[in-house]
Enzyme design. Structure first.
Site, PDB file in Angstrom:
ATOM      1  CB  SER A   9      -0.798   0.107   1.393  1.00 41.31           C
ATOM      2  OG  SER A   9      -1.467   1.346   1.441  1.00 41.31           O
ATOM      3  CG  HIS A  34      -4.003  -1.421  -1.537  1.00 45.20           C
ATOM      4  ND1 HIS A  34      -5.038  -2.426  -1.653  1.00 45.20           N
ATOM      5  CD2 HIS A  34      -4.218  -0.704  -0.379  1.00 45.20           C
ATOM      6  CE1 HIS A  34      -6.018  -2.091  -0.924  1.00 45.20           C
ATOM      7  NE2 HIS A  34      -5.695  -0.797  -0.269  1.00 45.20           N
ATOM      8  CG  ASP A  36      -4.996   2.444   0.964  1.00 43.92           C
ATOM      9  OD1 ASP A  36      -5.968   1.652   0.789  1.00 43.92           O
ATOM     10  OD2 ASP A  36      -3.697   2.167   1.334  1.00 43.92           O
ATOM     11  CG  MET A  38      -8.187   7.122   2.621  1.00 46.00           C
ATOM     12  SD  MET A  38      -7.284   7.323   3.977  1.00 46.00           S
ATOM     13  CE  MET A  38      -6.546   5.352   4.109  1.00 46.00           C
ATOM     14  CG  HIS A  67      -9.430   0.288  -0.235  1.00 50.32           C
ATOM     15  ND1 HIS A  67      -8.691  -0.139   0.922  1.00 50.32           N
ATOM     16  CD2 HIS A  67     -10.558   0.306   0.186  1.00 50.32           C
ATOM     17  CE1 HIS A  67      -9.540  -0.171   2.023  1.00 50.32           C
ATOM     18  NE2 HIS A  67     -10.587   0.068   1.299  1.00 50.32           N
ATOM     19  CG  MET A  69     -11.259   3.220   2.352  1.00 52.14           C
ATOM     20  SD  MET A  69      -9.521   3.246   3.222  1.00 52.14           S
ATOM     21  CE  MET A  69      -8.510   3.349   1.714  1.00 52.14           C
ATOM     22  CG  MET A 138     -11.206  -2.712   5.473  1.00 47.38           C
ATOM     23  SD  MET A 138      -9.902  -2.126   4.670  1.00 47.38           S
ATOM     24  CE  MET A 138      -8.986  -1.424   5.789  1.00 47.38           C
ATOM     25  CG  ASP A 176      -6.099  -2.911   3.401  1.00 50.38           C
ATOM     26  OD1 ASP A 176      -5.085  -2.480   3.972  1.00 50.38           O
ATOM     27  OD2 ASP A 176      -6.657  -2.101   2.719  1.00 50.38           O
TER      28      ASP A 176
HETATM   29  C1  DX5 Z   1      -6.084   1.585   5.672  1.00 50.47           C
HETATM   30  C2  DX5 Z   1      -5.591   1.279   4.181  1.00 50.47           C
HETATM   31  C3  DX5 Z   1      -4.649   0.419   4.317  1.00 50.47           C
HETATM   32  C4  DX5 Z   1      -3.391   0.591   4.882  1.00 50.47           C
HETATM   33  C5  DX5 Z   1      -2.575  -0.468   5.401  1.00 50.47           C
HETATM   34  O1  DX5 Z   1      -7.210   2.482   5.741  1.00 50.47           O
HETATM   35  O2  DX5 Z   1      -6.896   1.088   3.621  1.00 50.47           O
HETATM   36  O3  DX5 Z   1      -4.363   0.139   2.874  1.00 50.47           O
HETATM   37  O4  DX5 Z   1      -2.468   1.553   4.115  1.00 50.47           O
HETATM   38  O5  DX5 Z   1      -1.412  -0.001   5.981  1.00 50.47           O
HETATM   39  P1  DX5 Z   1      -0.956  -0.713   7.062  1.00 50.47           P
HETATM   40  O6  DX5 Z   1      -0.204  -2.173   6.195  1.00 50.47           O
HETATM   41  O7  DX5 Z   1       0.408   0.025   7.738  1.00 50.47           O
HETATM   42  O8  DX5 Z   1      -1.769  -1.104   8.071  1.00 50.47           O
HETATM   43 ZN    ZN Z   2      -6.364  -0.146   1.405  1.00 52.03          ZN
END
Ligand code: DX5
Ligand code: ZN
Length: 220
Positions: A9, A34, A36, A38, A67, A69, A138, A176
């Site tokens: 990620s 990956h 993320d 947000m 992903h 969010m 998650m 994840d």
């Molecule tokens: C959290 C994200 C993850 C995050 C994982 O909201 O969806 O993908 O980056 O990071 P680690 O591996 O550090 O928990």
């Molecule tokens: Zn993620």
């Protein structure tokens, strides 16, 4: 379905040097990248949008696993696919018409995934499983990298695996949050085949040896 996949990620990468960090993760053995996304509403953090995905797409050689969010993800699916996403996942908690969202993603020719927060039961997969390409469970509350793995998600991963296997169709199961060298074995044993890891990989000086240690821990 063949093999396991490791998906670093980039949330824990150096945002001022994303190209460099992605290339290093790929050299180290990343199978997916990956990403993320947000929005500061669905989760209490703001990260990146389609222009950054588009820039990443120019340098990445592995598929981009995006992903979402965000609230109202349906509004942005086309843009993220146009930017270069190969996989797009939406949270079941974020959309009122999950089947429509999944169909929309698939109609654009990319892999469609649905995501469960830690407090969302695996049973939410029952009716949508026949339509998805992958499920993402998650193992932290989404929003930030570097959080601790929530152990009670392990039985849920196993339950998700049972539900998706019932259909007899290959569906990937991704996990994840808080995945590290010392717990990835348990996550794999519960039934996951795709592993997201942010801080464990980008927080380590040597991505290659961390990814190799993760593979060893799951016997692959
Ligand atoms: C959290 C994200 C993850 C995050 C994982 O909201 O969806 O993908 O980056 O990071 P680690 O591996 O550090 O928990
Ligand atoms: Zn993620």
């Amino acid at each position: 379905m063949s093999g396991i996949r490791l998906a670093p990620s980039i949330l824990s990468a150096d945002f001022a040097a994303l190209g460099r960090d992605i290339a290093a993760a790929e050299r180290g053995g990343a199978d997916l990248i990956h990403v993320d996304v947000m929005d500061g509403h669905f989760v209490p953090n703001i990260t990146i949008g389609p222009p950054v995905v588009q820039a990443i797409k120019r340098v990445a050689t592995r598929p981009l696993d995006v992903h979402l969010m965000i609230e109202e993800p349906d509004r942005y699916i086309d843009e993220f696919v146009a930017a270069g996403a190969s996989m797009v996942s939406v949270h079941v908690e974020a959309v009122p018409h999950l089947h429509r969202s999944v169909a929309h993603i698939k109609a654009l020719g990319v892999k469609a995934g649905v995501v469960l927060n830690p407090s969302t039961p695996a049973a939410m997969l029952e009716d949508i499983a026949p339509d998805v390409d992958f499920v993402l469970v998650m193992s932290v509350n989404p929003g930030f990298g570097g959080q601790s793995f929530i152990p009670s998600t392990l039985p849920k991963i196993a339950e998700a695996r049972r539900i998706i296997d019932r259909g007899g169709r290959p569906i990937r199961l991704e996990v994840d949050g808080g995945v590290k060298v010392d717990n990835i074995g348990a996550v794999a044993a519960a039934g996951a085949d795709t592993f997201v890891a942010g801080s464990a990989i980008f927080g380590a000086g040597d991505y290659t040896s961390t990814i190799a240690a993760m593979r060893r821990a799951i016997g692959y």
